[in-house]
Design a protein around this motif. Structure first.
Motif, PDB file in Angstrom:
ATOM      1  N   ASN A  42       9.348   4.568 -46.060  1.00  0.00           N
ATOM      2  CA  ASN A  42       9.620   4.808 -44.648  1.00  0.00           C
ATOM      3  C   ASN A  42      11.075   4.495 -44.321  1.00  0.00           C
ATOM      4  N   CYS A  43      11.628   3.510 -44.971  1.00  0.00           N
ATOM      5  CA  CYS A  43      13.048   3.186 -44.805  1.00  0.00           C
ATOM      6  C   CYS A  43      13.896   4.386 -45.219  1.00  0.00           C
ATOM      7  N   LYS A  44      13.530   4.932 -46.344  1.00  0.00           N
ATOM      8  CA  LYS A  44      14.266   6.092 -46.847  1.00  0.00           C
ATOM      9  C   LYS A  44      14.160   7.238 -45.846  1.00  0.00           C
TER      10      LYS A  44
ATOM     11  N   GLU B  45      11.925  -2.128 -33.575  1.00  0.00           N
ATOM     12  CA  GLU B  45      11.878  -2.970 -34.764  1.00  0.00           C
ATOM     13  C   GLU B  45      12.199  -2.080 -35.953  1.00  0.00           C
ATOM     14  N   PRO B  46      12.619  -2.670 -37.078  1.00  0.00           N
ATOM     15  CA  PRO B  46      12.982  -1.836 -38.219  1.00  0.00           C
ATOM     16  C   PRO B  46      11.824  -0.965 -38.686  1.00  0.00           C
ATOM     17  N   ALA B  47      12.176   0.166 -39.255  1.00  0.00           N
ATOM     18  CA  ALA B  47      11.154   1.110 -39.710  1.00  0.00           C
ATOM     19  C   ALA B  47      10.219   0.456 -40.714  1.00  0.00           C
ATOM     20  N   CYS B  48      10.784  -0.348 -41.601  1.00  0.00           N
ATOM     21  CA  CYS B  48       9.956  -0.944 -42.654  1.00  0.00           C
ATOM     22  C   CYS B  48       8.957  -1.933 -42.084  1.00  0.00           C
ATOM     23  N   VAL B  49       9.335  -2.573 -40.997  1.00  0.00           N
ATOM     24  CA  VAL B  49       8.434  -3.545 -40.373  1.00  0.00           C
ATOM     25  C   VAL B  49       7.326  -2.798 -39.639  1.00  0.00           C
TER      26      VAL B  49
ATOM     27  N   ARG C 100      12.625  -5.911 -51.952  1.00  0.00           N
ATOM     28  CA  ARG C 100      13.979  -6.463 -52.008  1.00  0.00           C
ATOM     29  C   ARG C 100      14.940  -5.528 -51.297  1.00  0.00           C
ATOM     30  N   SER C 101      15.550  -6.054 -50.247  1.00  0.00           N
ATOM     31  CA  SER C 101      16.563  -5.276 -49.526  1.00  0.00           C
ATOM     32  C   SER C 101      17.679  -6.238 -49.158  1.00  0.00           C
ATOM     33  N   CYS C 102      18.645  -5.796 -48.378  1.00  0.00           N
ATOM     34  CA  CYS C 102      19.741  -6.686 -47.981  1.00  0.00           C
ATOM     35  C   CYS C 102      19.194  -7.840 -47.162  1.00  0.00           C
TER      36      CYS C 102
ATOM     37  N   TRP D 182      13.479   7.075 -42.601  1.00  0.00           N
ATOM     38  CA  TRP D 182      14.198   6.825 -41.353  1.00  0.00           C
ATOM     39  C   TRP D 182      15.698   7.028 -41.550  1.00  0.00           C
ATOM     40  N   ASN D 183      16.199   6.515 -42.626  1.00  0.00           N
ATOM     41  CA  ASN D 183      17.644   6.536 -42.815  1.00  0.00           C
ATOM     42  C   ASN D 183      18.177   7.871 -43.328  1.00  0.00           C
ATOM     43  N   THR D 184      17.272   8.718 -43.768  1.00  0.00           N
ATOM     44  CA  THR D 184      17.694  10.059 -44.139  1.00  0.00           C
ATOM     45  C   THR D 184      17.670  10.888 -42.881  1.00  0.00           C
TER      46      THR D 184
ATOM     47  N   ALA E 273       3.072  -7.384 -43.709  1.00  0.00           N
ATOM     48  CA  ALA E 273       3.695  -8.453 -44.491  1.00  0.00           C
ATOM     49  C   ALA E 273       5.153  -8.630 -44.098  1.00  0.00           C
ATOM     50  N   ARG E 274       5.643  -7.790 -43.217  1.00  0.00           N
ATOM     51  CA  ARG E 274       7.056  -7.859 -42.842  1.00  0.00           C
ATOM     52  C   ARG E 274       7.181  -8.197 -41.370  1.00  0.00           C
ATOM     53  N   HIS E 275       8.087  -9.113 -41.082  1.00  0.00           N
ATOM     54  CA  HIS E 275       8.283  -9.544 -39.706  1.00  0.00           C
ATOM     55  C   HIS E 275       9.762  -9.505 -39.395  1.00  0.00           C
TER      56      HIS E 275
ATOM     57  N   TRP F 230      18.061   3.940 -52.361  1.00  0.00           N
ATOM     58  CA  TRP F 230      17.019   3.281 -51.575  1.00  0.00           C
ATOM     59  C   TRP F 230      17.602   1.983 -51.041  1.00  0.00           C
ATOM     60  N   PHE F 231      17.257   1.666 -49.814  1.00  0.00           N
ATOM     61  CA  PHE F 231      17.720   0.402 -49.224  1.00  0.00           C
ATOM     62  C   PHE F 231      16.756  -0.734 -49.524  1.00  0.00           C
ATOM     63  N   ASN F 232      15.642  -0.371 -50.046  1.00  0.00           N
ATOM     64  CA  ASN F 232      14.546  -1.320 -50.167  1.00  0.00           C
ATOM     65  C   ASN F 232      13.758  -0.885 -51.387  1.00  0.00           C
ATOM     66  N   ARG F 233      13.530  -1.807 -52.299  1.00  0.00           N
ATOM     67  CA  ARG F 233      12.766  -1.448 -53.497  1.00  0.00           C
ATOM     68  C   ARG F 233      11.724  -2.524 -53.758  1.00  0.00           C
TER      69      ARG F 233
ATOM     70  N   LYS G 165      23.720   0.590 -47.655  1.00  0.00           N
ATOM     71  CA  LYS G 165      22.836  -0.569 -47.671  1.00  0.00           C
ATOM     72  C   LYS G 165      21.967  -0.585 -46.422  1.00  0.00           C
ATOM     73  N   CYS G 166      20.999  -1.462 -46.452  1.00  0.00           N
ATOM     74  CA  CYS G 166      20.115  -1.673 -45.310  1.00  0.00           C
ATOM     75  C   CYS G 166      20.929  -1.978 -44.064  1.00  0.00           C
ATOM     76  N   THR G 167      20.576  -1.342 -42.971  1.00  0.00           N
ATOM     77  CA  THR G 167      21.296  -1.548 -41.715  1.00  0.00           C
ATOM     78  C   THR G 167      20.501  -2.416 -40.754  1.00  0.00           C
ATOM     79  N   LEU G 168      19.399  -2.955 -41.237  1.00  0.00           N
ATOM     80  CA  LEU G 168      18.432  -3.633 -40.392  1.00  0.00           C
ATOM     81  C   LEU G 168      17.993  -2.688 -39.259  1.00  0.00           C
ATOM     82  N   CYS G 169      18.106  -1.409 -39.578  1.00  0.00           N
ATOM     83  CA  CYS G 169      17.704  -0.384 -38.607  1.00  0.00           C
ATOM     84  C   CYS G 169      18.359  -0.611 -37.257  1.00  0.00           C
ATOM     85  N   ILE G 170      19.649  -0.830 -37.312  1.00  0.00           N
ATOM     86  CA  ILE G 170      20.383  -1.104 -36.079  1.00  0.00           C
ATOM     87  C   ILE G 170      20.235   0.038 -35.074  1.00  0.00           C
TER      88      ILE G 170
HETATM   89  S1  SF4 Z   1      15.547  -2.822 -41.929  1.00  0.00           S
HETATM   90 FE1  SF4 Z   1      15.695  -0.601 -41.828  1.00  0.00          FE
HETATM   91  S2  SF4 Z   1      17.314  -0.129 -43.246  1.00  0.00           S
HETATM   92 FE2  SF4 Z   1      16.683  -2.216 -43.712  1.00  0.00          FE
HETATM   93  S3  SF4 Z   1      15.151  -2.035 -45.308  1.00  0.00           S
HETATM   94 FE3  SF4 Z   1      14.074  -2.033 -43.371  1.00  0.00          FE
HETATM   95  S4  SF4 Z   1      13.877   0.105 -42.862  1.00  0.00           S
HETATM   96 FE4  SF4 Z   1      15.437  -0.032 -44.406  1.00  0.00          FE
END
Ligand code: SF4
Ligand SMILES: Nc1nc2c(c(=O)[nH]1)N[C@H]1C(S)=C(S)[C@@H](COP(=O)(O)OP(=O)(O)OC[C@H]3O[C@@H](n4cnc5c(=O)[nH]c(N)nc54)[C@H](O)[C@@H]3O)O[C@H]1N2
Ligand SMILES: Nc1nc2c(c(=O)[nH]1)N[C@H]1C(S)=C(S)[C@@H](COP(=O)(O)OP(=O)(O)OC[C@H]3O[C@@H](n4cnc5c(=O)[nH]c(N)nc54)[C@H](O)[C@@H]3O)O[C@H]1N2
Ligand code: SF4
Ligand code: SF4
Ligand code: SF4
Ligand code: SF4
Ligand SMILES: [Mo]
Lengths: 313, 246, 934
Positions: free
Chosen positions: B32-34, B161-165, B81-83, B36-38, B172-174, B59-62, B142-147
């Motif tokens: 989903n990160c991929k 909130e970030p796409a991955c969350v 694992r991401s930034c 969103w960011n694409t 599992a993600r907060h 990938w920003f997240n693996r 890199k991961c942008t924290l979905c700014i």
């Molecule tokens: S915060 Fe956004 S950019 Fe960073 S890993 Fe999650 S979805 Fe990807």
């Protein structure tokens, strides 16, 4: 770490160039250059800038967006790469001024001062280059007190060998000081390299996999599956690994070709035994040896991020 | 400026808390990160050799998967694992162009792809392998924290909130402000003993990981089976003796 | 990153529809930018996924642009399997199909065999088959979960599969048997997350510790095929300790029903009934035999009683207790076989008892039971269970699944707070529906849907001699309760039966020549075999697929489907619904993108075909088609008056739920509502649905069930005994002699355990290891490999084995090994791990692809290093001494026994390999376009 040709050429060639400039500067500063050395100084500075430019040019190939290279000068307050750029660029006018004034005025106080400045600028640039690597905490083989000292040492050494050759061209022989300097630098470089290898061989990995994933002490972790099957950028860059067997062989070649041979050749040149041949051969050996040394510097370096992929770090 | 900013008093420290006790390793967050960011403001995340022998991409997240042993506990642990948006982000200070920077107001570490020269030094400076070169555009990613989501005023607040969350199926993600001790994420970290990855390297990552744990049900020690153990035992007979009401 | 430069604002729209990157049916929001796909996210309002989206769902964008999409109807030009086709028009394609099917229908409709995959339009495809008049129809259940569905529907009137879910909010202990991913992909993950957040304990019983098992608080590395024994041992311990819910048993199950004990007689083992047909129990209060359903009695659970006619009878529970109290089911007796030590089994039993009986969940919610009793609270046993293919895909899976349901019943953990709950529209009266349909008049429609629920021998589809009528032998003595058909036998049987039996094999959305074939090598050979005259043994094959799968190459006619973002679909209560324990729900899919190719939604095509063929319910008396499209059918079709494909927004005003006149604005209402409809049950109806007066009445009004009587849970499964009695020679319809012993053995009305059939017939010295597959979370069967993102995760697979086993065999990570079974060998690479049962090897399912398929390049890793375990599985068991050969299936339900496989592993020699084997030759689609020469 993946040894990229551009970076190997950059660091070796700038080492030669700035090393040579450092010697010219040092000689001038110490008043060891007579008036008739103006050709030597001119040719020397030209050669050193040629080497440095070749190295810096090669490094451009490491940049994906060369057209934006100018931006790299902006962050000198924090970035060693930026500082390297700034230092290199500043060294050019100093070197040219030094050569020009020497051409006109010979060994005067100004050229002695300019020589000193060139010495500082060139070694400063080399130091910046070294610090790019030495500052990288994730790479234990780089992030240690050897790296900066060694880079300076190899620059001084390769500069000395080159300087001896130029002297030979100019005077028919390198002269006792220059050849002694080259031989001594080679010797110290050899000792330093062996010390470096001893050092990195004795290091322990920066982290265990368990620590890398935040597990407490006493727990061991093994990779089960990587995120993706094929190699990615991280693995291509940081996952590069060289077999121990090869490393041992290459280390020997470096010691012999890169340091021992130039040392011997410099002594021979100092004894005026076919100085032209021995000095040029010494340069060639140093060149090949240091390129190989640099290759190993990268190839033997491991990046802590590779631990996530279960690679040796 | 690639100097790390002074943390302003009251500034936020936005980041993720990832629960290794709950992560099933499903790759949803990564994909989903991929996605969103694409096409998001971060631009296209390239894929190389899409249908060929070496499928690969940025990938920003693996999601890694490991097996652990020790302390009487052997298990499988999935680790996304991401930034980590480190406080002492060496990736920022090594950057020669200022393309890499850490935001004062919330601590997010970003790459300005318009300035980046693709020297890759920042990726060498990151111990977490969180930066990947876009080999097509020649810039670091890199991961942008979905700014571009968390501050998007067009989105309803719950969706900022970030796409991955948002997508994580096991939750599992907060996401939240780790500078605020009362935030949900800070509390989780406190309650569950959240940790830094590679703490020894001193990057002081903002993102925290909650370690795997183990729920138990205390019971009286199991009684040894009745000798003989044949047919219907006394306990059952006793139970069946009781009157029932249908 | 900097704020984006000022650009013309793109036109943004958001459509809400339903995901179909797998069969979980999550709600999605599809963002379009200038009409192009930009982003797909979970719909937060959707009851299934509540906003989350899995990896597959997030990769939908890449499926929508996959180069493997079929783009026009195709007619085969080369030999079957060559991949040579010519493009034809839809007109021509429909003509070919109509002519063929019309001819079949005029002679013998059974000569059409229609098999569909996980299409979610079974209520349409099944109805088509019924109206066409063919009994030869099945959908994917036979592959995956018929053991679960049948065991559940015959035991509790619901099932694990998709018909039930744990009470995620109240469970304190959760036992997960053999699940890697399951259909309820996102709901299970959401649920596990809830359990974790609440600190409930999760025990995973599974040979492999990955995925869900990885996060379990306790992992029990069971030996494959032995779950039944483990469950018996747990029951043994609970009985031993007297820790069962007797009150629940007498109120809600048939535990107290008296079972006739008259060996050799025609009614032996059946439940004793009075003259009015009511089951009897022994009332201890009055000392008399009474109606078992009577209220206020004190029914005996043990003892032996005399029936009025003098025969003896015992409560079903007594039989059960006697069986499982026997020492052979003590933990100590099963431990080594299950690979779990006895102390662990005893501890788990104690934990179950502790949670169930010392920590009951009490919800302050009054309710009324079917007996009219008012209860002040809802009290439940917070032990929840879920099981899927780890149980299902074994040939003893039906009984094992029943064993789990029996365990639940003994605990009182069926639809009570904290336990497993029915998902609406379940529970249904047991066994769950009408018997399988048969032709009313020659050539006419069937009298019921082709897949149904046999109640006894009388409902089987067999001829006078007791031999199967159906192609796949479902509902015959070989697989009497094959309520989903035997998909894995379809091609083999069509091949064997030859052109006399079957004319056209019509496959929709199933890759039956590859990853759903047991032994794809043989299957593709059967599809391509011709007689001396050059005629194919299976005369005609129609494949309706959206992508260039392996099976497409074996079609004579290819009907290219749309992708899930390009069509209407209906996720109907008449099929596999998306309801939850909190109420019924259904959904639609709407076209979000316009196809850029000459493809048509398959459902439209099927409805058009049905119209052209003039099938009842699809065409009027005069033969004119009734429906213009699937969307039209969804709204106007009525299966029964008032009940149609969609339950929401019915009636003129759109207010009726479940039951109401068709509403012409129904689809608009769905779209406004996010493409789904859901009805939340009042709190009073949330638990004890099988005996909850308000629920059952409401469900009947909604049209979910026809009968609102209490659904008595079947601890003892009487219909099985009926088959058994027939095998003893009682009744008019008896199995052929050769199958009698088999029926006698496998139709035990109480759960039994036996060594899985394939395993029992295999030389375990030569093939000592169990070999199983698992679902990877990021891939869906064969559909993931043409997705540029998903294939980065798993473009190839490995065989995983335990480190100790690997050390013994001298196998290291990434070594090439031979995996050999009694039916074949395959070469692949190995990986070692610790979290796996020591005697088990496993791999991810459906990763290996055939070169040429899925529009991948010739050197793709899917071909070169991916593999299918299927290559060493056989659809037949070994021949028995008397030459009899059974299919590799559960003997009760016909469920494909994918996981019964046993193998040996040996390292490949020192020669180097870079490819898996077997590797059939590449056969990429080569399409000649109209007007093009050669
Ligand atoms: S915060 Fe956004 S950019 Fe960073 S890993 Fe999650 S979805 Fe990807
Ligand atoms: N991502 C994804 N989701 C899917 C699918 C997909 O392909 N991909 N497919 C869908 C379909 S069609 C189906 S049928 C479902 C199936 O979903 P699951 O039921 O999860 O099926 P599997 O992954 O085949 O296997 C289940 C588990 O059973 C374990 N197992 C094997 N033998 C035994 C045994 O004897 N005892 C126990 N206790 N465990 C055992 C395996 O290790 C595996 O973990 O998933 C559906 N969901
Ligand atoms: N070894 C082993 N084999 C197994 C299993 C196992 O666990 N182990 N599991 C078995 C089980 S449970 C199942 S359900 C089967 C599944 O096996 P199959 O039913 O063969 O499933 P898929 O491989 O997904 O094939 C589905 C087909 O549908 C096509 N398709 C996808 N989307 C669309 C669409 O929108 N329209 C149309 N018309 N077609 C579409 C795909 O291109 C593909 O060809 O596999 C079985 N095979
Ligand atoms: S994780 Fe890496 S990229 Fe991210 S801030 Fe830390 S050092 Fe920089
Ligand atoms: S790659 Fe780009 S962001 Fe990274 S250090 Fe170089 S210029 Fe900075
Ligand atoms: S989406 Fe959630 S559960 Fe899945 S891999 Fe990411 S963090 Fe883990
Ligand atoms: S589980 Fe994933 S692929 Fe399946 S429907 Fe839901 S989002 Fe789509
Ligand atoms: Mo399935």
């Amino acid at each position: 770490m993946k040894p990229a040709a551009s970076v190997l050429l950059l660091t070796t060639a700038t080492g030669f160039g700035f090393g040579l400039l450092a010697w010219l500067g040092a000689y001038s500063m110490l008043g060891l250059l007579p008036g008739h050395a103006r050709v030597l100084v001119a040719a020397g500075v030209a050669t050193s800038l040629l080497f440095a430019s070749f190295g810096l040019g090669a490094s451009m190939f490491h940049l994906e967006r060369k057209e934006r290279a100018w931006r790299a000068f902006s962050q000198w307050r924090s970035s060693w790469l930026s500082r390297e750029g700034v230092a290199a660029v500043l060294t050019y006018p100093v070197a040219i001024a030094f050569a020009a004034v020497f051409w006109r005025d010979g060994p005067v106080i100004e050229t002695r001062l300019l020589g000193a400045t060139a010495l500082v600028a060139s070694l400063g640039t080399v130091y910046c280059t070294a610090m790019i690597y030495a500052s990288l905490k994730p790479i234990r083989q780089w992030h240690n007190r050897h790296t900066a000292a060694d880079y300076l040492l190899y620059a001084v050494f390769s500069g000395a060998v080159l300087f001896a050759t130029l002297r030979t061209m100019d005077l028919g022989a390198p002269g006792a000081t220059a050849s002694a300097a080259a031989a001594t630098a080679a010797g110290i470089a050899l000792i330093a390299k062996r010390a470096y290898w001893r050092h990195i061989d004795a290091q322990t990995p920066l982290a265990t996999l368990a620590a890398a994933i935040g597990l407490p002490k006493g727990i061991e972790a093994r990779p089960l599956d990587a995120p993706h099957f094929t190699e990615n950028f991280i693995l291509r860059q940081m996952g590069f690994a060289i077999a121990r067997r090869h490393a041992v062989k290459l280390r020997r070649i470096v010691l012999v070709v890169g340091f021992a041979l130039p040392l011997a050749l410099s002594i021979l040149a100092g004894l005026t035994l076919a100085p032209m041949a021995t000095t040029t051969l010494a340069v060639a050996c140093t060149g090949v040896g240091l390129l190989l040394e640099r290759w190993l510097f990268f190839a033997e370096a491991t990046h802590v991020s590779a631990v996530y992929y279960g690679r040796r770090i | 400026m690639t100097m790390l900013p002074e943390r302003a008093p009251g500034a936020k420290k936005l980041g993720l808390v990832i629960d290794l006790d709950t992560c099933v390793g499903c790759h949803a967050c990564a994909v989903n990160c991929k996605e969103w960011n694409t096409g998001g403001e971060a631009g296209i995340l390239p894929d190389y050799d899409k249908y060929g022998p070496e499928p690969d991409g940025v990938w920003f997240n693996r999601i890694h998967s490991y097996e652990t042993d020790g302390q009487g506990c052997s298990r499988t642990v999935n680790v996304p694992r991401s930034c980590l948006h480190c406080e002492d982000a060496l990736c920022v200070t090594v950057c020669p162009t200022g393309a890499s920077y850490k935001r004062v107001q919330d601590g997010i570490v970003l790459v300005d792809t318009d300035k980046c020269i693709g020297c890759q030094l920042c990726s060498w400076a990151c111990p977490y392998g969180a930066r990947e070169l876009d080999e097509e555009a020649g810039v670091m990613r890199k991961c942008t924290l979905c700014i571009d989501r968390i501050y998007d005023e067009h989105l309803p607040p719950a969706e900022r909130e970030p796409a991955c969350v948002a997508t994580c199926p096991s939750r599992a993600r907060h996401f939240g402000d780790l500078a605020d001790p009362d935030s949900k994420v800070s509390k989780l970290v406190k309650e569950r003993g959240g940790v830094d990855l590679l703490a020894g390297l001193g990057y002081r990552p903002t993102n925290k990981y909650l370690p795997p744990r183990r729920a138990t049900i205390p019971t009286a020690p199991a009684k040894p089976p009745a000798p003989g153990g044949k047919g219907i035992g006394a306990a059952l007979l006793g139970l069946l003796d009781k009157a029932l009401s249908r | 990153m900097r704020p984006a430069a000022k650009q013309p604002q793109p036109e943004r729209t958001v459509a809400r529809t339903t995901c179909y990157m797998c069969a979980c049916r999550c709600g999605i929001k599809v963002h379009l930018e200038n009409g192009k796909l930009r982003y797909i996210e979970g719909n937060r309002d959707h009851p299934i996924n509540r906003g989350v989206l899995c990896g597959k769902g997030s990769a939908g964008i890449m499926t929508a642009i996959s180069p493997a999409r079929l783009s026009r109807p195709l007619r085969r030009t080369g030999v079957r399997g060559s991949g040579e086709f010519e493009a034809i028009s839809w007109d021509e394609a429909l003509h070919i199909a109509t002519d063929r099917l019309a001819a079949i229908r005029a002679t013998d409709p059974n000569r059409l065999a229609l098999y569909t995959g996980r299409d979610q339009s079974q209520s349409l495809t099944g109805h088509f088959a019924r109206m066409f008049g063919t009994i030869n129809y099945a959908a994917h259940g036979g592959f995956c979960s018929v053991n679960m569905a049948a065991a559940g529907l015959y035991s509790v009137g619901g099932a694990f599969w998709e018909f039930g879910e744990p009470d995620w909010e109240h469970a304190r202990l959760f036992l997960l048997f053999g699940v890697a991913e399951d259909h309820d992909s996102n709901p299970i993950k959401l649920g596990l997350g809830r359990l974790k957040a609440r600190g409930a304990k999760i025990i995973s019983i599974n040979p492999v510790r990955t995925g869900y098992s990885a996060i379990a608080d306790e992992f029990v590395a069971i030996t494959p095929g032995t779950d039944g024994l483990l469950v018996f041992a747990l029951i043994h311990c609970l009985l031993e300790a007297g820790r069962i819910d007797t009150e629940f048993l007498v109120r809600y199950t048939n535990a107290h029903h008296l079972v006739i004990d008259a060996p050799g007689e025609a009614e032996h083992g059946l439940i004793a009934r009075d003259a009015a047909g009511r089951e009897l129990c022994f009332d201890r209060a009055s000392g008399a035999l009474l109606d078992a359903q009577a209220v206020g009695t004190d029914p005996a659970l043990i003892g032996e009683f005399a029936l009025p006619d003098g025969r003896r009878a015992r409560p079903a529970f007594a039989l059960l207790a006697e069986r499982y109290c026997a020492p052979q089911y003590a933990p100590e007796a099963v431990a080594s076989r299950c690979g779990i030590d006895a102390a662990t089994i005893r501890r788990i039993a104690a934990e179950i008892a502790e949670v169930a009986f010392n920590q009951p969940v009490v919800i302050d919610q009054p309710w009324t039971d079917t007996a009219g009793r008012r209860h002040a609270t809802m009290t439940g046993r917070p032990v929840a269970m879920h099981a899927m293919r780890g149980v299902s895909a074994h040939s003893n899976g039906f009984h094992t699944c029943r064993a789990i349901h029996v365990l639940q019943m003994l605990l009182g953990a069926i639809d009570t707070p904290g336990s497993w709950r029915y998902k609406s529209p379940y529970p249904k009266p047991i066994p769950g529906g009408e018997p399988p349909g048969r032709p009313r008049t020659p050539g006419g429609p069937l009298d019921a849907p082709p897949l149904g629920f046999p109640r006894g021998p009388q409902d089987l589809l067999v001829d006078e001699a007791g031999e199967p009528l159906r192609l796949d032998r479902a509902f015959s003595w070989e697989a009497p309760i094959a309520i989903h058909g035997l998909m894995h036998m379809a091609i083999t049987r069509a091949y064997e039966a030859g052109p006399e039996a079957i004319d056209t094999l019509f496959l929709f959305m199933s890759n039956m020549a590859w990853n759903s074939a047991m032994n794809p090598g043989e299957t593709t050979r059967m599809l391509s075999e011709r007689d001396e005259k050059g005629a194919y043994r299976i005369p005609f094959v129609i494949v309706a697929d959206a992508f260039a799968s392996e099976t497409v190459a074996y079609a004579d006619l290819v009907l290219p489907d749309t992708t899930y973002l390009e069509r209407y679909d209906c996720i109907s209560l008449l099929d596999r619904p998306i309801g939850s324990a909190d109420g019924p729900a259904d959904a639609i899919r709407i076209p979000v993108l316009r196809p850029d190719r000459d493809v048509r939604p398959f459902q439209d095509v099927l409805i058009e075909l049905a119209g052209r063929l003039g099938l009842a319910d699809f065409a009027d008396e005069q033969g004119a088609p009734l429906y213009s499209s699937y969307a039209d059918y969804m709204v106007r079709h009525e299966r029964r008056p008032g009940v149609g494909p969609l339950a929401g927004f019915r009636g003129e005003d759109g207010r009726a739920i479940g039951n109401g006149a068709p509403n012409p604005r129904q689809l608009e209402r769905y779209v406004e509502n996010g493409s789904f409809w859901r009805h939340e049950l009042p709190h009073e109806q949330l638990y004890f649905k099988h005996a909850n007066r308000a629920y059952l009445t409401g469900a009947k009004t909604m049209g979910l069930i026809d009968d609102d009587a209490q659904i008595v849970l079947q601890l003892y499964c009487e219909p099985l005994q009926r088959f058994r009695l027939a095998a003893e020679g009682h009744g008019v319809r008896c199995p052929p002699q050769r199958l009698r012993e088999r029926i006698m053995h496998f139709f035990d009305p109480l759960p039994i355990w036996y060594v899985p059939l394939e395993e029992a017939m295999t030389d375990r010295v030569r093939f000592p290891l169990h070999a199983i597959t698992q679902r990877p979370m990021a891939m869906y069967h064969s559909w993931g490999s043409h997705n540029a993102w998903l294939r980065q995760v798993l473009p190839e697979n490995r065989i995983y084995l335990h480190r100790d086993l690997a050390a013994r065999l001298g196998v290291h990570d990434e070594d090439w090994v031979w995996v050999r079974s009694r039916s074949g060998s395959l070469r692949c690479r190995a990986r070692t791990m610790a979290g796996v049962n020591r005697d088990t090897v496993w791999t991810w399912n459906a990763i290996g692809k055939r070169a040429g398929a899925w529009a991948l390049t010739h050197d793709a890793p899917e071909f070169r290093r991916g593999f299918l375990l299927n290559h060493v599985i056989s659809e037949y068991l070994p021949k028995r001494e008397d030459e009899m050969q059974h299919s590799n299936s559960d003997p009760v339900t016909g469920q494909a026994a994918w996981f019964d496989l046993t193998v040996s592993i040996e390292p490949c020699g020192p020669e180097t390999h870079d490819e898996t084997s077997p590797r059939p030759a590449a056969n990429p689609l080569r399409v000649r376009l109209a007007g093009e020469n050669s």
